[in-house]
Scaffold this motif. Sequence first.
Motif, PDB file in Angstrom:
ATOM      1  N   GLY A 251      17.003  18.204   0.938  1.00 54.89           N
ATOM      2  CA  GLY A 251      15.560  18.567   0.167  1.00 54.89           C
ATOM      3  C   GLY A 251      15.910  18.056  -1.203  1.00 54.89           C
ATOM      4  O   GLY A 251      14.941  18.593  -2.038  1.00 54.89           O
ATOM      5  N   ALA A 252      16.568  16.979  -1.349  1.00 52.43           N
ATOM      6  CA  ALA A 252      16.466  16.505  -2.899  1.00 52.43           C
ATOM      7  C   ALA A 252      16.078  14.997  -3.145  1.00 52.43           C
ATOM      8  O   ALA A 252      16.024  14.481  -1.962  1.00 52.43           O
ATOM      9  CB  ALA A 252      18.014  16.634  -3.549  1.00 52.43           C
ATOM     10  N   LYS A 253      15.596  14.568  -4.163  1.00 52.00           N
ATOM     11  CA  LYS A 253      15.251  13.167  -4.451  1.00 52.00           C
ATOM     12  C   LYS A 253      16.424  12.610  -5.123  1.00 52.00           C
ATOM     13  O   LYS A 253      17.280  13.090  -5.976  1.00 52.00           O
ATOM     14  CB  LYS A 253      14.287  13.096  -5.344  1.00 52.00           C
ATOM     15  CG  LYS A 253      12.865  13.114  -4.970  1.00 52.00           C
ATOM     16  CD  LYS A 253      11.721  12.950  -6.289  1.00 52.00           C
ATOM     17  CE  LYS A 253      10.360  13.062  -5.347  1.00 52.00           C
ATOM     18  NZ  LYS A 253       9.474  12.640  -6.416  1.00 52.00           N
ATOM     19  N   LEU A 254      16.797  11.592  -4.544  1.00 52.68           N
ATOM     20  CA  LEU A 254      18.099  10.731  -4.971  1.00 52.68           C
ATOM     21  C   LEU A 254      17.894   9.626  -5.889  1.00 52.68           C
ATOM     22  O   LEU A 254      16.980   8.974  -5.687  1.00 52.68           O
ATOM     23  CB  LEU A 254      18.926  10.308  -3.622  1.00 52.68           C
ATOM     24  CG  LEU A 254      18.963  11.498  -2.336  1.00 52.68           C
ATOM     25  CD1 LEU A 254      20.040  10.776  -1.249  1.00 52.68           C
ATOM     26  CD2 LEU A 254      19.810  12.594  -3.006  1.00 52.68           C
ATOM     27  N   PRO A 255      18.717   9.343  -6.933  1.00 54.85           N
ATOM     28  CA  PRO A 255      18.893   8.238  -7.617  1.00 54.85           C
ATOM     29  C   PRO A 255      19.284   7.005  -6.651  1.00 54.85           C
ATOM     30  O   PRO A 255      20.000   7.133  -5.743  1.00 54.85           O
ATOM     31  CB  PRO A 255      19.748   8.586  -8.738  1.00 54.85           C
ATOM     32  CG  PRO A 255      20.781   9.662  -8.112  1.00 54.85           C
ATOM     33  CD  PRO A 255      20.198  10.312  -7.084  1.00 54.85           C
ATOM     34  N   PRO A 256      18.814   5.740  -7.097  1.00 57.97           N
ATOM     35  CA  PRO A 256      18.030   5.534  -8.249  1.00 57.97           C
ATOM     36  C   PRO A 256      16.588   5.468  -8.052  1.00 57.97           C
ATOM     37  O   PRO A 256      15.758   5.357  -8.925  1.00 57.97           O
ATOM     38  CB  PRO A 256      18.685   4.238  -8.778  1.00 57.97           C
ATOM     39  CG  PRO A 256      18.883   3.575  -7.355  1.00 57.97           C
ATOM     40  CD  PRO A 256      19.353   4.574  -6.610  1.00 57.97           C
ATOM     41  N   ASP A 257      16.247   5.620  -6.864  1.00 54.73           N
ATOM     42  CA  ASP A 257      14.804   5.087  -6.474  1.00 54.73           C
ATOM     43  C   ASP A 257      13.722   6.437  -6.180  1.00 54.73           C
ATOM     44  O   ASP A 257      12.755   6.368  -5.904  1.00 54.73           O
ATOM     45  CB  ASP A 257      14.719   4.269  -5.183  1.00 54.73           C
ATOM     46  CG  ASP A 257      15.356   5.001  -3.942  1.00 54.73           C
ATOM     47  OD1 ASP A 257      16.149   5.802  -4.229  1.00 54.73           O
ATOM     48  OD2 ASP A 257      15.300   4.107  -2.969  1.00 54.73           O
ATOM     49  N   GLY A 258      14.606   7.723  -6.157  1.00 56.94           N
ATOM     50  CA  GLY A 258      13.731   8.769  -5.949  1.00 56.94           C
ATOM     51  C   GLY A 258      13.401   9.132  -4.479  1.00 56.94           C
ATOM     52  O   GLY A 258      12.578   9.832  -4.032  1.00 56.94           O
ATOM     53  N   ARG A 259      14.221   8.514  -3.773  1.00 55.04           N
ATOM     54  CA  ARG A 259      14.126   8.776  -2.241  1.00 55.04           C
ATOM     55  C   ARG A 259      14.468  10.173  -1.780  1.00 55.04           C
ATOM     56  O   ARG A 259      15.341  10.551  -2.229  1.00 55.04           O
ATOM     57  CB  ARG A 259      15.007   7.832  -1.311  1.00 55.04           C
ATOM     58  CG  ARG A 259      15.162   7.850   0.276  1.00 55.04           C
ATOM     59  CD  ARG A 259      15.828   6.765   0.783  1.00 55.04           C
ATOM     60  NE  ARG A 259      17.409   6.912   0.213  1.00 55.04           N
ATOM     61  CZ  ARG A 259      18.213   7.570   0.847  1.00 55.04           C
ATOM     62  NH1 ARG A 259      18.068   8.390   1.793  1.00 55.04           N
ATOM     63  NH2 ARG A 259      19.559   7.529   0.380  1.00 55.04           N
ATOM     64  N   ILE A 260      13.694  10.722  -0.958  1.00 55.19           N
ATOM     65  CA  ILE A 260      13.944  12.338  -0.562  1.00 55.19           C
ATOM     66  C   ILE A 260      14.952  12.035   0.596  1.00 55.19           C
ATOM     67  O   ILE A 260      14.421  11.352   1.748  1.00 55.19           O
ATOM     68  CB  ILE A 260      12.341  12.649  -0.031  1.00 55.19           C
ATOM     69  CG1 ILE A 260      11.509  13.084  -1.404  1.00 55.19           C
ATOM     70  CG2 ILE A 260      12.770  14.204   0.348  1.00 55.19           C
ATOM     71  CD1 ILE A 260      10.048  13.769  -0.914  1.00 55.19           C
ATOM     72  N   SER A 261      15.857  13.083   0.457  1.00 53.64           N
ATOM     73  CA  SER A 261      16.820  13.092   1.530  1.00 53.64           C
ATOM     74  C   SER A 261      17.060  14.264   2.061  1.00 53.64           C
ATOM     75  O   SER A 261      17.050  15.286   1.370  1.00 53.64           O
ATOM     76  CB  SER A 261      18.067  12.526   1.311  1.00 53.64           C
ATOM     77  OG  SER A 261      19.103  12.406   2.314  1.00 53.64           O
ATOM     78  N   HIS A 262      17.295  14.426   3.287  1.00 51.61           N
ATOM     79  CA  HIS A 262      17.765  15.765   4.183  1.00 51.61           C
ATOM     80  C   HIS A 262      18.967  15.921   4.765  1.00 51.61           C
ATOM     81  O   HIS A 262      19.178  16.726   5.443  1.00 51.61           O
ATOM     82  CB  HIS A 262      16.429  16.295   5.026  1.00 51.61           C
ATOM     83  CG  HIS A 262      15.177  16.238   4.431  1.00 51.61           C
ATOM     84  ND1 HIS A 262      14.686  17.232   3.710  1.00 51.61           N
ATOM     85  CD2 HIS A 262      13.933  15.406   4.747  1.00 51.61           C
ATOM     86  CE1 HIS A 262      13.365  17.322   3.221  1.00 51.61           C
ATOM     87  NE2 HIS A 262      13.219  16.157   3.859  1.00 51.61           N
ATOM     88  N   GLU A 263      19.911  14.915   4.455  1.00 51.80           N
ATOM     89  CA  GLU A 263      21.142  14.751   4.963  1.00 51.80           C
ATOM     90  C   GLU A 263      22.014  13.961   4.035  1.00 51.80           C
ATOM     91  O   GLU A 263      22.584  12.971   4.486  1.00 51.80           O
ATOM     92  CB  GLU A 263      21.355  14.513   6.447  1.00 51.80           C
ATOM     93  CG  GLU A 263      20.663  13.370   6.776  1.00 51.80           C
ATOM     94  CD  GLU A 263      20.860  12.980   8.163  1.00 51.80           C
ATOM     95  OE1 GLU A 263      22.027  13.057   8.596  1.00 51.80           O
ATOM     96  OE2 GLU A 263      19.666  12.463   9.004  1.00 51.80           O
ATOM     97  N   PHE A 264      21.917  14.155   2.915  1.00 48.19           N
ATOM     98  CA  PHE A 264      22.870  13.019   1.776  1.00 48.19           C
ATOM     99  C   PHE A 264      24.402  13.711   1.705  1.00 48.19           C
ATOM    100  O   PHE A 264      24.355  14.715   1.664  1.00 48.19           O
ATOM    101  CB  PHE A 264      22.126  12.787   0.650  1.00 48.19           C
ATOM    102  CG  PHE A 264      21.956  14.095  -0.264  1.00 48.19           C
ATOM    103  CD1 PHE A 264      22.895  14.539  -1.299  1.00 48.19           C
ATOM    104  CD2 PHE A 264      20.757  14.846  -0.269  1.00 48.19           C
ATOM    105  CE1 PHE A 264      22.612  15.693  -2.142  1.00 48.19           C
ATOM    106  CE2 PHE A 264      20.422  15.789  -0.959  1.00 48.19           C
ATOM    107  CZ  PHE A 264      21.495  16.362  -2.127  1.00 48.19           C
ATOM    108  N   ALA A 265      25.057  12.766   1.510  1.00 46.29           N
ATOM    109  CA  ALA A 265      26.643  13.377   1.162  1.00 46.29           C
ATOM    110  C   ALA A 265      26.697  13.707  -0.165  1.00 46.29           C
ATOM    111  O   ALA A 265      26.355  12.991  -0.978  1.00 46.29           O
ATOM    112  CB  ALA A 265      27.341  11.951   1.416  1.00 46.29           C
TER     113      ALA A 265
END
Length: 449
Positions: A251-265
């Motif tokens: 449920g977060a936006k990841l750096p550096p491109d602001g991609r939304i992820s629902h299963e990031f490490a």
Amino acid sequence: MESCHCTQAKNSEQRILDEARGIPGKKCGAIILTAEELSNCHDIVAMQFCANKLDKKDFFGKSDPFLVFYRSNEDGTFTICHKTEVVKNTLNPVWQAFTIPVRALCNGDFDRTIKVEVYDWDRDGSHDFIGEFTTNYRELSRGQSQFNVYEVLNPKKKAKKKKYINSGTVTLLSFAVETECTFLDYIRGGTQINFTVAIDFTASNGHPAQPTSLHYMNPYQLNTYAMALKAVGEIIQDYDSDKMFPALGFGAKLPPDGRISHEFALNGNPHNPYCQGIDGVMEAYYRSLKSVQLYGPTNFAPVINHVARYAASVKDGSQYFVLLILTDGVISDMAQTKESIVNAACFPMSIIIVGVGPAEFDAMEELDGDEIRISSRGRYAERDIVQFVPFRDYVDRTGNHVLSMARLAKDVLAEIPEQFLSYMKSRGIKPSPAPPPYTPPGYPLQTQL
């Protein structure tokens, strides 16, 4: 059946008498509790019975017979331990086979009396007594034979009628014993429990810079998520053999491109999301809070499917997977989550959901499935694999201290052994033999004579 792994226990009995108080100054009767120590027996017996020429009890029909089994207690009383189904309108019923723990039947004492009563079922509950007989486990273990044909006797009828012989007979058709394997049997045999942690990074939790946020970056004390992660993590890490936990966020936006992820490490390495112990997960969690942007929506299905893919690849009983989800309870993909849970129920996997914060957790209660088995598109989950625990029930009024780690531990892990065993039993997987105890070099092996 001496090969049964039961050992006759020296049972102790305790009687507790207490007054029932309902009206001040007036005794309202007494409650007597009788307790008996259970034997260390994990065997289950499967039996089937039939009857022949039972007494006719119904005016317009025959009888609707059923059996009631009683275990005898040390004080001479009897306790109901099983009832069969009712077989309608017959004097020669064949009841369905049933299973019962040997502890419940005779507490591991092969010669203890087992009483069986035969009744004719009545709709109003005033079932007619047909008769009774007694036996014991040792006799039953002979299986179908002349020794296991029992006369059903009615003492009152026998006293009134001189020519009374019996009220029919009951015959044991089959008898089989199997040892019920325990959760610890599998662990001792080498089955590995693998925990994965998934943390909710959605905006509904509040901005980490605000004191009202469940993710508040407080330099002086743990925030609500960190407190729940540490408390629950210290419970589960004792069951994970290598203490290496895949840790995910959703449920977060990841750096550096602001991609939304629902299963990031959480550790930033999607190819190796493992963290060393719960302390390693805590460190990765704090590092993620500083780098990602809380966003949304709150989707559970991706992290469930993530773990399910691993669980689906190991179905031989050597590994079992547990997903721990920490969330504030707001869920966006309910339909997809239900479908993911129904699919995951076929794999060696369980899900623990820890509700964080003050929100209502109706959706989490629905996913728990204790009352109604979860379903998706008309397909029901093969077994219950979800346990929900609201963390707020275990902290003090300030929300800063866990009131009882023991109670939290009990409730977090309450359903895991049963869910684990339901999978192993449904797949016919037996535990591997426990390895022999380690003997240091130079020491002679000890053998039991």
